[in-house]
Design a protein around this motif. Sequence first.
Motif, PDB file in Angstrom:
ATOM      1  N   ASN A 149     -20.693  19.380  17.158  1.00  0.00           N
ATOM      2  CA  ASN A 149     -21.099  19.353  18.560  1.00  0.00           C
ATOM      3  C   ASN A 149     -20.809  20.706  19.219  1.00  0.00           C
ATOM      4  O   ASN A 149     -19.869  21.403  18.824  1.00  0.00           O
ATOM      5  CB  ASN A 149     -20.366  18.249  19.317  1.00  0.00           C
ATOM      6  CG  ASN A 149     -21.029  16.893  19.138  1.00  0.00           C
ATOM      7  OD1 ASN A 149     -21.806  16.694  18.206  1.00  0.00           O
ATOM      8  ND2 ASN A 149     -20.717  15.961  20.010  1.00  0.00           N
TER       9      ASN A 149
ATOM     10  N   HIS B 205     -28.300  18.198  25.710  1.00  0.00           N
ATOM     11  CA  HIS B 205     -28.549  16.859  25.182  1.00  0.00           C
ATOM     12  C   HIS B 205     -28.741  15.841  26.311  1.00  0.00           C
ATOM     13  O   HIS B 205     -28.134  15.943  27.379  1.00  0.00           O
ATOM     14  CB  HIS B 205     -27.386  16.414  24.287  1.00  0.00           C
ATOM     15  CG  HIS B 205     -27.558  15.052  23.719  1.00  0.00           C
ATOM     16  ND1 HIS B 205     -27.163  13.912  24.395  1.00  0.00           N
ATOM     17  CD2 HIS B 205     -28.108  14.618  22.567  1.00  0.00           C
ATOM     18  CE1 HIS B 205     -27.465  12.852  23.667  1.00  0.00           C
ATOM     19  NE2 HIS B 205     -28.039  13.264  22.549  1.00  0.00           N
TER      20      HIS B 205
ATOM     21  N   HIS C  92     -23.252  17.184  22.566  1.00  0.00           N
ATOM     22  CA  HIS C  92     -23.770  17.231  21.202  1.00  0.00           C
ATOM     23  C   HIS C  92     -24.538  18.535  21.019  1.00  0.00           C
ATOM     24  O   HIS C  92     -24.401  19.230  20.008  1.00  0.00           O
ATOM     25  CB  HIS C  92     -24.672  16.022  20.951  1.00  0.00           C
ATOM     26  CG  HIS C  92     -25.165  15.901  19.553  1.00  0.00           C
ATOM     27  ND1 HIS C  92     -24.328  15.765  18.467  1.00  0.00           N
ATOM     28  CD2 HIS C  92     -26.429  15.892  19.038  1.00  0.00           C
ATOM     29  CE1 HIS C  92     -25.041  15.689  17.360  1.00  0.00           C
ATOM     30  NE2 HIS C  92     -26.325  15.775  17.686  1.00  0.00           N
ATOM     31  N   THR C  93     -25.371  18.849  21.997  1.00  0.00           N
ATOM     32  CA  THR C  93     -25.991  20.156  22.172  1.00  0.00           C
ATOM     33  C   THR C  93     -25.861  20.495  23.659  1.00  0.00           C
ATOM     34  O   THR C  93     -25.523  19.627  24.465  1.00  0.00           O
ATOM     35  CB  THR C  93     -27.479  20.146  21.758  1.00  0.00           C
ATOM     36  OG1 THR C  93     -28.183  19.201  22.584  1.00  0.00           O
ATOM     37  CG2 THR C  93     -27.651  19.788  20.287  1.00  0.00           C
TER      38      THR C  93
ATOM     39  N   ARG D  81     -16.728  19.892  22.804  1.00  0.00           N
ATOM     40  CA  ARG D  81     -15.936  18.661  22.749  1.00  0.00           C
ATOM     41  C   ARG D  81     -15.702  18.096  24.151  1.00  0.00           C
ATOM     42  O   ARG D  81     -15.826  16.888  24.395  1.00  0.00           O
ATOM     43  CB  ARG D  81     -14.598  18.931  22.060  1.00  0.00           C
ATOM     44  CG  ARG D  81     -13.810  17.673  21.770  1.00  0.00           C
ATOM     45  CD  ARG D  81     -12.541  17.960  20.983  1.00  0.00           C
ATOM     46  NE  ARG D  81     -12.271  16.894  20.036  1.00  0.00           N
ATOM     47  CZ  ARG D  81     -11.732  15.723  20.356  1.00  0.00           C
ATOM     48  NH1 ARG D  81     -11.401  15.478  21.621  1.00  0.00           N
ATOM     49  NH2 ARG D  81     -11.527  14.795  19.437  1.00  0.00           N
TER      50      ARG D  81
ATOM     51  N   THR E 190     -18.789  16.511  25.526  1.00  0.00           N
ATOM     52  CA  THR E 190     -19.061  15.255  24.831  1.00  0.00           C
ATOM     53  C   THR E 190     -18.228  14.125  25.410  1.00  0.00           C
ATOM     54  O   THR E 190     -18.746  13.038  25.703  1.00  0.00           O
ATOM     55  CB  THR E 190     -18.783  15.387  23.325  1.00  0.00           C
ATOM     56  OG1 THR E 190     -19.612  16.415  22.775  1.00  0.00           O
ATOM     57  CG2 THR E 190     -19.048  14.084  22.602  1.00  0.00           C
TER      58      THR E 190
END
Length: 278
Positions: free
Chosen positions: A234, A199, A195-196, A237, A240
């Motif tokens: 985000n 995160h 997301h970052t 990808r 994530t």
Amino acid sequence: MRAMIPAIAAVLFAAPLAAKDSPDLEMWRLDCGKIEMPDASSFSDAHLYDGESREFVVGCYLVRNGGRYLLWDAGLSSDLAGKTVVLEGGTLSMERSIVDQLGDLGLRPDQINFVGVSHYHFDHAAQLTEFPGSTLVIGAGDWAAVTSTSEPNALMDPRHFAPWLGEDAGNVTVVPHDHDVFGDGSVLFKAMPGHTPGHASLLVRLPDMGDVLLTGDLYHFEEQIANRGVPSFNTSRADTLASFERFNAMAKSLDATVIIQHDPRHLDRLPAFPESEK
């Protein structure tokens, strides 16, 4: 080998004592605002939510370990307290500031030992400046982003981190992967990048309720778990999707209660403030 046996035996026989002396933990959910969006299309880069309206709650969490406290995430700006602001992309509102809610528990900002952020976005960091004496706990990738610019953008404002920047900077714990916040295994900062860059989610091991996983913004609502919706904003990808796998495996192996911090359907998974969970 013979020399190792006493050491192994000491660990084995100490295990029941450690369980008996488990940390005195307590957790509260604080209301840190609400976001209403008429179009949630940006929450999937595969057009899974095009045209859908969404209401997001903004949750912050207070964890007490004995006489020490962690604030997890710091919500929308306290300037919004008692207000509703309509913007082009949605509506922001908040009833009370974090400091005001802490007052209900007889706590002052200077009693909060740690402020941990799941990530640097404005709706998770805007009240951090109310806790300048606390140790900031933040993922390494996010801290690198915060310290690399002085210019705010749509999602991140480095001014929210001002107490930990500059010559008189406060204490910062920069976490490259996972981190044991209190040093006793009770509250664990779990790296979930994507997301970052830095995160994280939070694992809280409550004595009565059991293991609780706070998602941060790994997931924003339940549907993302089933259809693996990756927001278009985000930072990675691939990261994530890897974090989805790690988080889901962890939740299953621990039989943890998962709380998606932005999903209003998860509000009743913890008691309404000022009640707490142990």
